[in-house]
Enzyme design. Sequence first.
Site, PDB file in Angstrom:
ATOM      1  N   THR A 469      14.307 -17.781  16.538  1.00  0.00           N
ATOM      2  CA  THR A 469      13.353 -17.387  15.445  1.00  0.00           C
ATOM      3  C   THR A 469      12.883 -15.704  15.530  1.00  0.00           C
ATOM      4  O   THR A 469      12.488 -15.234  14.859  1.00  0.00           O
ATOM      5  CB  THR A 469      12.134 -18.124  15.660  1.00  0.00           C
ATOM      6  OG1 THR A 469      11.729 -18.110  17.020  1.00  0.00           O
ATOM      7  CG2 THR A 469      12.257 -19.513  15.257  1.00  0.00           C
ATOM      8  N   ALA A 511       4.981 -17.232  16.615  1.00  0.00           N
ATOM      9  CA  ALA A 511       4.804 -15.966  16.461  1.00  0.00           C
ATOM     10  C   ALA A 511       3.183 -15.411  16.210  1.00  0.00           C
ATOM     11  O   ALA A 511       2.764 -14.565  16.934  1.00  0.00           O
ATOM     12  CB  ALA A 511       5.687 -15.628  15.419  1.00  0.00           C
ATOM     13  N   ASN A 616       8.231  -9.367  10.818  1.00  0.00           N
ATOM     14  CA  ASN A 616       9.438  -8.800  10.844  1.00  0.00           C
ATOM     15  C   ASN A 616       9.942  -9.351   9.525  1.00  0.00           C
ATOM     16  O   ASN A 616      10.289 -10.294   9.662  1.00  0.00           O
ATOM     17  CB  ASN A 616      10.087  -8.902  12.052  1.00  0.00           C
ATOM     18  CG  ASN A 616      11.615  -8.330  12.092  1.00  0.00           C
ATOM     19  OD1 ASN A 616      12.454  -8.628  11.121  1.00  0.00           O
ATOM     20  ND2 ASN A 616      11.726  -7.959  13.154  1.00  0.00           N
ATOM     21  N   THR A 619      13.566 -11.395  10.126  1.00  0.00           N
ATOM     22  CA  THR A 619      13.339 -12.591  10.761  1.00  0.00           C
ATOM     23  C   THR A 619      12.714 -13.369   9.883  1.00  0.00           C
ATOM     24  O   THR A 619      12.844 -14.833   9.980  1.00  0.00           O
ATOM     25  CB  THR A 619      12.637 -12.416  12.240  1.00  0.00           C
ATOM     26  OG1 THR A 619      11.595 -11.889  12.140  1.00  0.00           O
ATOM     27  CG2 THR A 619      13.750 -11.593  13.208  1.00  0.00           C
ATOM     28  N   GLN A 623      13.986 -17.029   8.662  1.00  0.00           N
ATOM     29  CA  GLN A 623      13.200 -18.384   8.772  1.00  0.00           C
ATOM     30  C   GLN A 623      13.078 -19.239   7.252  1.00  0.00           C
ATOM     31  O   GLN A 623      13.165 -20.232   7.195  1.00  0.00           O
ATOM     32  CB  GLN A 623      11.935 -18.272   9.272  1.00  0.00           C
ATOM     33  CG  GLN A 623      12.117 -17.876  10.825  1.00  0.00           C
ATOM     34  CD  GLN A 623      12.530 -19.200  11.534  1.00  0.00           C
ATOM     35  OE1 GLN A 623      11.976 -20.219  11.856  1.00  0.00           O
ATOM     36  NE2 GLN A 623      13.747 -19.004  11.957  1.00  0.00           N
ATOM     37  N   LYS A 687       0.610 -15.760   9.583  1.00  0.00           N
ATOM     38  CA  LYS A 687       0.787 -17.216   9.376  1.00  0.00           C
ATOM     39  C   LYS A 687       2.193 -17.611   9.664  1.00  0.00           C
ATOM     40  O   LYS A 687       3.218 -16.725   9.639  1.00  0.00           O
ATOM     41  CB  LYS A 687       0.147 -17.650   8.381  1.00  0.00           C
ATOM     42  CG  LYS A 687      -1.360 -17.581   8.072  1.00  0.00           C
ATOM     43  CD  LYS A 687      -2.017 -18.071   6.774  1.00  0.00           C
ATOM     44  CE  LYS A 687      -1.659 -17.423   5.437  1.00  0.00           C
ATOM     45  NZ  LYS A 687      -2.518 -17.952   4.534  1.00  0.00           N
ATOM     46  N   GLY A 688       2.561 -18.707   9.873  1.00  0.00           N
ATOM     47  CA  GLY A 688       3.890 -19.140  10.109  1.00  0.00           C
ATOM     48  C   GLY A 688       4.533 -19.359   8.790  1.00  0.00           C
ATOM     49  O   GLY A 688       4.223 -19.339   7.655  1.00  0.00           O
ATOM     50  N   GLU A 691       8.736 -23.393   8.686  1.00  0.00           N
ATOM     51  CA  GLU A 691       8.285 -24.856   8.136  1.00  0.00           C
ATOM     52  C   GLU A 691       7.861 -24.714   6.810  1.00  0.00           C
ATOM     53  O   GLU A 691       8.090 -25.725   6.002  1.00  0.00           O
ATOM     54  CB  GLU A 691       7.686 -25.285   9.225  1.00  0.00           C
ATOM     55  CG  GLU A 691       8.091 -25.904  10.425  1.00  0.00           C
ATOM     56  CD  GLU A 691       7.308 -26.465  11.417  1.00  0.00           C
ATOM     57  OE1 GLU A 691       7.702 -27.648  11.850  1.00  0.00           O
ATOM     58  OE2 GLU A 691       6.244 -25.865  11.527  1.00  0.00           O
TER      59      GLU A 691
END
Length: 731
Positions: A469, A511, A616, A619, A623, A687-688, A691
């Site tokens: 990741t 992260a 980034n 990356t 994702q 934030k992510g 998913e």
Amino acid sequence: MSEAFKMDEAQPRLLDETGQGLIGEPLDRPEGRLKVTGQARYSAEYAPERMVHGVLVRATITRGRVTGFDDSAAQALPGYLGLFHGPRFIRNPAQGMADEAPCQPGESIDYHGQPVALVVAESFETARDAAARIVVHYDEAPGAPVAPDTGEIEENEKRKSVQGDLEAAMAGAAAVVDAEYTTAGHAAAAMEPHAAIAEWRDGRLLMHGSLQMIRFNKNELADALGVSPEAVRILAPYVGGGFGSKLGISSEHVSAALAARALERPVRVVMSRQTVFDAVLRRTETWQRLRLGADKDGRLTAIGHEDRVSNLEGEGFAEPVSAATRFLYSAPNRLIRQHISRNHRTPSGSVRAPGEAVGMFALETAMDELAEKLGLDPVELRLRNIPERHPVTGQAYTARALAESLREGAKRFGWDQRPETGSRREGEWLIGMGMAGAGRSNMLVPSAARVTLSRDGALVETDMTDIGTGSYAILGQIAGEMLGLPIDKVAVHLADSDLPGASGSGGSFGASSSGSSVFLAARKIREILAQRLGCKPEELKVSGGEVSGGGTRAKLADLLPEPISAEAKIEKGKTAESHFSAGFGAHFVEVAVSEVSGEIRVRRMLGVFGIGRVLNEKTARSQAVGGMVWGVGSALHEELGHDPRTGHIVTRDLANYHIPAHADIPRDMEVVFLPERDDQANPIQSKGIGELGISGSGAAVINAVHNATGLRLRHFPATPDKVLAGWADGR
């Protein structure tokens, strides 16, 4: 360890003021060259001196108990070292010993393929052949339920939520949808097989393991072995994917550790691909009923989401299918309910985006159906139903880019050119467009890190993992940005359980959680530098080897007569109670459907996301694309198949469990990140993303198929036979 920093209020945007230019940049991964040249050593590639090999013996019945083992045929093999099972070590021919060595799992059999013993030999080939010669005696309990509709069904009270009167709202609605949907079971099937190499040194276990959450795994392994956590050290510098399947320890870790302790030699256990499929946690299949009711203006008056999932008796995990339904759209009358089928398939657990990945198939396709009944554009329907506060908890939302994502995505994709249903054709191919909203809850998990600044650069240390990741890159960028260093002056050491305990990789929280702890540790160093320079911390500027602030300037090296080391930990606080944080977005898809074969081809995909600060860009995009590809796979390809007699998984490898290939994914795959900062999420306002990419993308594919063909497909994956059957049935 100093007192943990708690998220009790909105945080200032320090990373917008540091000016180093590292944060957000699409920097390469520092370990990338090692990986592509084969120099990065994964867990199975370590080879301590005197290492021996273990192969798991697995149950050939569905339910019952092991009554005995016969390893006499295995003993004839040169290099055979012994069989571990149940509560004891049977025999070590090489040393003539017998010893107490409990091996996980125990003697109770709950599913076909369950690991019950470990064979150890001098070579892998001998261990493999010996495992095939082991005779396991059982007391079998025939007739174990293996299908979702045959086992005991129990209501999950923890997932039940009732507001208003759903039935009355549905009866009075101007337009309603009441439909059933099903999704197949999924396998994580990470590229790197599950692996463990166990070695005991002076009473302490050294474990090279393919694991996602080392801080937790250390305690789990210690508990399984009956030792203190200080007696366990786990190393996992490179993990070749996990997707939830490596969140916790498994049979390979425990059995390798126990065998190594008994034999006083390092033991290597690596699962075959087939074992990974049917002995590692799967995503449950689901049955879902979606009920939506709306007034004539397209405002939702009712949302009902009921689901059934499956797992073994006694297992606490239940896929949170309705996760997104709880927060994505408003409606005063709501019913959310879940039932669990207790059957004897491989246990189910977390697989990427648990809940939203499968639940949004039903929610977002039902929203598309409702829009059609109302004669309303699907984008507009969603815009009209964005809630002001969390519909269930009443919490305020943190930064939320759902509306902007919908509008920006429609504009970029050319949504206004969407054809009338079934009207666009290119030869045998019917062309259509579809869309769906995207939502995935955002979490902050306790995480710690240590940062050391010296004249040579900075060192970041934490047991955070990198499962593909980009953790090495991101944590280096945060430290470099905070301390005014170029990226090649920041070293990042990860995945050693002797280092400060991080959140680990899972739930798209890695992260932001581990990154926040690195940020806070670096901020402590900045405070020390400011004190030495004689200025206020908020005045400090660090760049190009110089430090300035308050009218004073100095060489960074002059303020570092000795290295400065700081450790920090973050955990959630009051903002988690007052605010609900999630990533939001929108998916847009164009498909072509063959009128001859029923084949579905995805031609274009666009994902527009609000994920707070992008740490980034490279990356993050990777994702997002990975999640969108997984959405395509869930919609069109992926399906665990089970033997109806035993529950055994029969799609046990990547030849029979179909995933998207290059030909299935369009070149035109666009990802857009909206400018956003989430001040209540964490100190770095991020934030992510991983998913969020899968959440809703599969539904957008299915909605595009409807626009192309007029078919309403509700059972996923939507394979060509289902398309052809739909046409044959006049649907």
